[in-house]
Design an enzyme around this catalytic site. Sequence first.
Site, PDB file in Angstrom:
ATOM      1  N   HIS A  62      34.270  19.530  50.726  1.00 44.78           N
ATOM      2  CA  HIS A  62      33.221  18.580  51.086  1.00 44.78           C
ATOM      3  C   HIS A  62      31.904  18.974  50.431  1.00 44.78           C
ATOM      4  O   HIS A  62      31.494  20.141  50.474  1.00 44.78           O
ATOM      5  CB  HIS A  62      33.055  18.511  52.606  1.00 44.78           C
ATOM      6  CG  HIS A  62      34.176  17.824  53.293  1.00 44.78           C
ATOM      7  ND1 HIS A  62      34.646  18.205  54.537  1.00 44.78           N
ATOM      8  CD2 HIS A  62      34.932  16.756  52.915  1.00 44.78           C
ATOM      9  CE1 HIS A  62      35.641  17.403  54.893  1.00 44.78           C
ATOM     10  NE2 HIS A  62      35.830  16.523  53.928  1.00 44.78           N
ATOM     11  N   HIS A 214      35.315  25.427  55.225  1.00 44.48           N
ATOM     12  CA  HIS A 214      34.457  24.286  55.530  1.00 44.48           C
ATOM     13  C   HIS A 214      33.263  24.786  56.340  1.00 44.48           C
ATOM     14  O   HIS A 214      33.190  25.947  56.716  1.00 44.48           O
ATOM     15  CB  HIS A 214      35.227  23.237  56.337  1.00 44.48           C
ATOM     16  CG  HIS A 214      36.268  22.499  55.554  1.00 44.48           C
ATOM     17  ND1 HIS A 214      36.087  21.219  55.091  1.00 44.48           N
ATOM     18  CD2 HIS A 214      37.514  22.866  55.142  1.00 44.48           C
ATOM     19  CE1 HIS A 214      37.172  20.826  54.433  1.00 44.48           C
ATOM     20  NE2 HIS A 214      38.054  21.811  54.443  1.00 44.48           N
ATOM     21  N   GLU A 275      35.754  26.950  59.794  1.00 43.91           N
ATOM     22  CA  GLU A 275      34.476  26.227  59.870  1.00 43.91           C
ATOM     23  C   GLU A 275      33.353  27.246  60.067  1.00 43.91           C
ATOM     24  O   GLU A 275      33.149  27.759  61.162  1.00 43.91           O
ATOM     25  CB  GLU A 275      34.499  25.227  61.036  1.00 43.91           C
ATOM     26  CG  GLU A 275      35.547  24.139  60.912  1.00 43.91           C
ATOM     27  CD  GLU A 275      35.115  22.989  60.007  1.00 43.91           C
ATOM     28  OE1 GLU A 275      33.995  23.037  59.459  1.00 43.91           O
ATOM     29  OE2 GLU A 275      35.907  22.042  59.854  1.00 43.91           O
TER      30      GLU A 275
END
Length: 308
Positions: A62, A214, A275
């Site tokens: 991303h 991420h 994350e």
Amino acid sequence: MAIVKTNVPMTYGLCERTILELVNTYPFLRTEVLTQTAYGRNLRTLVIGNGARKVIYSAAHHANEWITTPVILKFVEEYAEALKADEEIFGVKASELAAKTTIYTVPMVDPDGVDLVTGAIGAGDAGFENALQMAQFYPDIPFPDGWKANLLGVDLNLQYPAGWLRAREIKFAQGFTRPGPRDYVGRAPLSQRETRALAGYTEYIDPALVLAYHSQGKEIYWQFLDYEVPGARELGEEFARISGYTLADVPYASGFAGYKDWFIQAFRRPGYTIEVGKGENPLPLRQFDEIYRDNLGILVTGALGQQV
């Protein structure tokens, strides 16, 4: 002096220069280009070690999660330096780690999108103008900070053939029905050059484990549907223990078509989404040192597949 810069935004150009300088400095590192994006940027690997156990670490699926790229690059640099100096990394002899494992990294899966978010491209650039046009259909998403997709407006972590149709239903119901900043699944699984290349590379390497980096949340996701992967929970619990992160269940609306989902389904081996950090993406660089400290143990332990 460290090669990897962690105090400036990690653009595609900086990532490319950094990898090439690392390989030039440490000849036992290897790199190759898996593909080029629609806008001509390289999707590049960085590999260290020669052992039989193979793992793949990826980052920046991303665009606005680009802070994960220097995590991977700094790890490879510190590991390479320890190997050269015959020292340890996270309490493990670097030479022993290299003899047991091969770590394949793809430090920036979405280089086009990263350059948009970091400001490396601006008004007048074809990619910027295309993104700006798509963003007008999603006025509630900040531009460019809210941009997660590639510059064709496809969310790369919704591109894998693991419940892709379910992901499409969920995201369409949420209003993400066309190319844009985030959550558009594309016209078909693996329709993007970046995801097709990473999936093909994964099939070729046939790794024992994957980590997909991420941001944000300080959480570790380890499941896909009800697939039972021997040892996956236990290793995830070890990751949580050494990082201080939480081993968590994936939110249902985000639980399909991701890279680690596909890996778990296709290979029946441990796959994790990590994350990093806390806050709103893109995370500020002032969080980097803490993020790196939290994750060094995961990166070493994942390579070994066991408690250090």
